[in-house]
Design an enzyme around this catalytic site. Structure first.
Site, mmCIF file in Angstrom:
data_model
loop_
_atom_site.group_PDB
_atom_site.id
_atom_site.type_symbol
_atom_site.label_atom_id
_atom_site.label_comp_id
_atom_site.label_asym_id
_atom_site.label_seq_id
_atom_site.Cartn_x
_atom_site.Cartn_y
_atom_site.Cartn_z
ATOM 1 C CD GLU A 263 -2.333 1.404 2.626
ATOM 2 O OE1 GLU A 263 -2.777 2.447 2.933
ATOM 3 O OE2 GLU A 263 -2.797 0.197 3.301
ATOM 4 C CB CYS A 300 -2.819 5.335 3.463
ATOM 5 S SG CYS A 300 -3.529 4.346 4.725
#
Length: 526
Positions: A263, A300
């Protein structure tokens, strides 16, 4: 108490490599103790033990593996306040945030215990033989098995939920894969404490010691060698695009390439539809700033981009957001390096000739990040690709479009994202419906009238997305589906019943759910 130790297959060791030292980002103080880094011999021992443990661990009864996950959760809770206090000093994050993150970490482990007991993650399928068919049909049975030992890299921004016993580790252990974890150097004390909780659970359950190891490293060498080690069969990573791509490159150049589930980078566009903006610009602005500045913007799913049609209502949104942002105090960022990168990125966008600085929050000392809001035009956004770059921190860019058609065109040119949020009222539905097919191609999660900073750990959650949000858009790092990353299917053809895995035998002795001849899921015998 912390001893500055890592764990190699159940053994606590003081590393003899370069030491890792945490820094309190709120004060700049260097924290004790020092944590000795792993050596090549330590890495070899961890990987060898993981490989040796693999077959025994993956063949444990479901209840035993589930109970092990639950024991880890309980051990983390039993650490008590020492865990929260150490995490606070290493990250600068406030107590409520870390207590919530501990709850999420424990909840993930317990959810995966349920997933293991349920058994559906194995995707059991049975196509019984049909000797009367011409040509005769063979007997085929399928299940998912774990890939092998998994390397997990702790993340900087979630010292618990995406770290030593976070979602990557929990899902890998649930799948039956031993884990070699590399602690993030920003929070070694937190990592040691959680590592001790996992190691205790391994010992108390009588499992092979190689089911879990924890390594420290002050640089990159151990991480590089961990991914390159032939005994590692998959990698979990949460961090920068640069870091994720580096690991992906190493994994792909191995004699046996392996998957890296990384990620990486996302700016999480927020789309303000015209009628919603007319109806509640100030309310949306207040919620937006709250999301933007949560945890110093170090999520994120931070809303780093706002897209809207130019209008008086957008003016009101920007004015309200500016007023809200101006009241925000600077918050500690996770590391000096992250703070320096944030400051550099904010200075660059502030100096951009086609960008206007709308507002900044209060400045702060040490490694505190000053929140910032900018705006630009649709033309500038289209012409300058650097305006799409992620700024990791509490900074966001508002883009003014001349029409919804121009906004749709810009969406289609965005990179892959973790999330996109639409703010709508009923009058916006027809136009919003035109955006959804575009967003489905661009993001992992589409949400309405909210912001991405809030990831529910459940069965329908997707925390992933097209590149560069992740390295593999078919997966998620949050939710029960995260277990699928560490599995592969195996088919058994005409295998004698006594040799089949118990869950695939004809009388289904474990009474597990399996699909029969493509029909609805069934517990029938066949």
């Amino acid at each position: 108490m912390m001893q500055g130790e890592m764990f190699i297959a159940g053994e606590a060791r003081h590393g003899t490599g370069a030491p890792v030292r945490a820094v309190n980002p709120a004060t700049g103080e260097t924290l004790e103790p020092a944590f000795g880094g792993a050596t090549a011999a330590d890495l070899d021992a961890a990987c060898a033990a993981a490989e040796a443990a693999f077959d025994t661990y993956r063949n444990l009864p479901a209840d035993a593996r589930a109970a092990f996950l639950e024991a880890i959760a309980l051990n983390i809770l039993d650490l008590g306040d020492i865990l929260i206090e150490r995490a606070m000093t290493e990250t600068g994050l406030p107590r409520p945030r870390l207590e919530g993150e501990r709850g999420r970490t424990v909840g993930q482990l317990r959810m995966f215990a349920q997933v293991v007991r349920d058994g559906r993650y194995q995707d059991l399928r049975v196509d019984p033989a049909d000797p009367a068919r011409v040509p005769p049909r063979v007997d085929l049975r399928l299940r998912n098995i774990p890939l092998g030992p998994v390397a997990v890299f702790g993340s900087s921004n979630f010292p618990l939920a995406f770290s030593v016993a976070g979602g990557d580790t929990a899902s890998a252990l649930a799948a039956g894969a031993p884990v070699v974890a590399k602690a993030h150097p920003a929070h070694p004390g937190t990592s040691e404490l959680v590592g001790s909780a996992v190691t205790k659970a391994v010992k108390d359950a009588g499992l092979p010691a190689g089911v879990f190891s924890l390594l420290f490293d002050a640089g990159y060498e151990i991480g590089v060698d961990l991914v390159a080690d032939p005994r590692i069969k998959a990698v979990g990573f949460t961090g920068s695009r640069r870091g994720g791509l580096a690991l992906l490159d190493i994994a792909q150049r191995r004699p046996e390439p392996i998957p890296v589930y990384a990620e990486m980078s996302s700016i999480n566009p927020v789309i303000l539809m015209p009628h919603a903006l007319d109806a509640r610009p100030e309310a949306i602005a207040k919620a937006f700033v709250g999301s933007l500045t949560l945890g110093a913007g170090q999520f994120c799913t931070n809303p780093g981009l706002v897209l809207a049609v130019d209008s008086p209502a957008l003016d009101r949104f920007v004015q309200a957001a500016a007023a809200e942002l101006a009241q925000m105090q600077a918050q500690p960022m996770l590391t000096p390096g992250i703070h320096a990168a944030y400051e550099t990125a904010v200075a660059a966008i502030a100096d951009h000739g086609d960008v206007r600085t709308v507002a900044k929050g209060a400045a702060g000392e040490f490694h505190r990040g000053q929140a910032a809001l900018f705006e630009t035009t649709a033309d500038a956004f289209s012409q300058h690709k650097e305006l799409q770059d992620e700024i990791f921190g509490a900074a966001s860019l508002v883009v003014r479009f001349p029409s919804l058609e121009a906004l749709r065109d810009a969406l289609g040119k965005l990179e892959g994202q973790l999330t996109a949020a639409l703010h709508v009222v009923e009058a916006d539905h027809d136009e919003a419906a035109k955006l959804i097919p575009i967003l489905e191609r661009k993001v992992g999660r589409i949400l309405f009238d909210g912001f991405g900073t809030g990831v529910e750990v459940g069965h329908a959650m997707v925390h992933g997305g097209p590149f560069p949000a992740t390295s593999d858009s078919r997966t998620t790092s949050v939710g029960s589906l995260a277990i699928a990353r560490w599995l592969r299917p195996v088919s058994y053809q005409d295998m004698p019943d006594g040799l089949l895995p118990a869950e695939l035998r004809r009388d289904n002795p474990l009474n597990v759910e399996r699909a029969l001849l493509g029909a609805a899921p069934s517990r029938q015998s066949a």
